[in-house]
Motif scaffolding. Structure first.
Motif: not given
Lengths: 360, 360
Positions: A227-243
């Motif tokens: 019902d939802a996907i949460v992309i976790n660890k969206a912080d620091g260098d990971n922010l752009k890949p997470a987006e």
């Protein structure tokens, strides 16, 4: 993982057991354990919010002793009218997606809103590997200390069906005890997601962004259930890949046919480690609940799930009764040998065996 | 479809029945039909390649009359040692993919190579809609006239399990009758592909190129089952889109984990209408057969399939026996009502019902 970052995962040094323990203490424990359990008393305590009674009842649910099962059934039947008033959330994700950290952060957010949160787990592998998820409560150090949170590791069991049954019954007990938000964690092994999906209102897939194709390595069925996907660890260098991952998942979710309840699965980013984004996940779930309650789908799904587990239990038990029968067990081997040798067709062999069974 | 192009699909005008038929003729038909069937005689004729005997035996397999089933089982048991020497090919595709045209062209190619081809179908919907695939034999006008081809429409039945059983048994009879290539057609409805996949050696998905996303509209499970994808109608203006579709499908197939037998699914283009490319499909299947026979996977898969159908038949029959029981039927309704009213847990209700059943 970067050692500089805060983490919910801690390794503790082993503790050496003291050589001697007081005999009096041991006897006290034994006496307490052997004390007769009164199901009515336990049920009453549970309905009054007593979590020690809740823990004891869950132990009865998980027991393989037929006497315990009988008592457990009695408690559940008494608790049933008090249950069902909660939102049940399933959370899955591969190891490393940060499930424990997410549940800790998400759970703390919920208790800060005055919610009472029970965290359960379905992990059929735990009985083999003993590496039960949630088994090490120290993985959720803050949540475990929270008086409005109740954390219970996965029941052990030889079959997913058995583990699922115990968890379903534990949900009833937790709800009767006043927990209004039930979180059920599972890992991406075999059919356990399907089982959890069939016992929750909202199913959440936890992901992290990675190199290469974001969709690789996800079982298609799990994407379809989410019902939802949460992309976790969206912080620091990971922010752009997470987006970027968010965009890819959104596109992928569009390929699926719309859900019967009209809900369109959403994709969010979060950093559970820094407590960022978890409040949006809860808002989303609240929206989901409002929308599906108004349309009647929320309650309808629960009724369907109950019927599903009812029929599922019957089917499993019918098979178990047949295949565990010693006469059938023996004859089954011979029939399979005859089929392999082209002396009997699978259908004729099955018919023979069934005739034998019904005339036992 | 462009009316200028040749087509395997013909619409025929309805035929008005004559008002009177000779009483003698009717009595002859009745006498013939009621004539006692001798299973041993029929089995012997089948093993000598008599297709009229084959047809009569299949009619017994498809019958719901228990006397007929008994005779059918006897025939199958006699035929079994002569069976199993064939290649079984499953063909699926959405309506409009050109399955009939493809099977006609492919079948003619096979008989031109000296093969004996049986074409069967699995279509559980045929009993409801009466619109059985292969029901209208005129859809394969040339193949039906070919003495080395045997075409039989889908058996009717209320359950996929029943239809699948009848088709499986028909395969045995066809093989005993000397047919060395068995083609089983199915349409993309529900679980029928899975059933067909479990009774064939090679599973072929027929597609046509279309506008937009080529992968849309295919159930993911079917893609995963395919040993080859053939993009049909690759002719004229369709040639370029078909080539593009081929590239897309190839890429999509790479996303799946490798098959246990080491086979890498292939993508081909064909124009069955102009008899182009079907020879490549056959070469591919021959390669598949050589490769998997040498590795032992061919035979191993057949043994696994037999065991699957054996266990499947048992499971279905156990359920059917339970749910068809009049006492259970009645009590089942009450239990579901109790569950809906939160008076019983699904597990307790199931246990009650099972206890009732085993004490009947």
């Amino acid at each position: 993982m970067n050692k500089e970052q805060p983490s919910a995962l801690h390794e503790k040094k082993g503790v050496t057991q003291p050589l001697n323990t007081s005999d009096t203490a041991i006897n006290n424990v034994k006496r307490f354990r052997s004390r007769e359990v009164n199901p009515d008393e336990l049920a009453e305590k549970i309905c009054n919010g007593d979590t020690i009674a809740l823990s004891r009842a869950i132990t009865l649910v998980e027991s393989t002793n037929p006497e315990h099962s009988k008592k457990a059934n009695q408690i559940i039947t008494t608790c049933l009218p008090k249950a069902n008033k909660s939102v049940r959330i399933g959370i899955t994700g591969v190891p490393g997606a940060g499930k424990s950290t997410f549940i800790e952060s998400f759970g703390k957010h919920l208790t800060s809103l005055g919610k009472k949160v029970a965290v359960l787990a379905v992990d059929p592998s735990s009985s083999i590997s003993k590496g039960s998820i949630l088994g090490d409560k120290t993985r959720m150090e803050d949540l475990v200390k929270d008086k409005n949170a109740f954390i219970r590791p996965s029941p052990s069991g030889n079959s997913l069906g058995g583990v699922a049954r115990k968890t379903r019954e534990t949900i009833i007990l937790c709800e009767a005890c006043g927990f209004d938000t039930i979180i059920i964690e599972t890992v991406g092994v075999g059919q356990s997601e399907t089982a959890v999906h069939s016992m929750v209102d909202f199913f959440l897939l936890l992901k992290i962004s990675g190199a290469g194709d974001e969709l690789q390595g996800i079982k298609r069925g799990i994407m379809e259930m989410a019902d939802a996907i949460v992309i976790n660890k969206a912080d620091g260098d990971n922010l752009k890949p997470a987006e970027r991952a968010k965009v890819e998942f959104k596109r992928a979710l569009h390929l699926y046919p719309p859900k019967a309840n009209g809900w369109i699965p959403k994709v969010l980013t979060a950093s559970a480690l820094y407590d960022e984004g978890v409040e949006n996940v809860w808002k989303l779930i609240e929206n989901f609940r409002t929308q599906t309650t108004e349309s009647g789908h929320f309650n309808q799904k629960r009724l369907e799930q109950q019927k599903f587990w009812f029929l599922q239990t019957i089917d499993e038990q019918l098979k178990s009764n047949f295949y565990q029968n010693p006469v059938i067990k023996n004859e089954l081997k011979e029939k399979i040998a005859a089929i392999d040798a082209m002396q009997a067709s699978p259908f004729a062999a099955a018919t023979d065996l069934l005739n034998l069974y019904y005339n036992l």
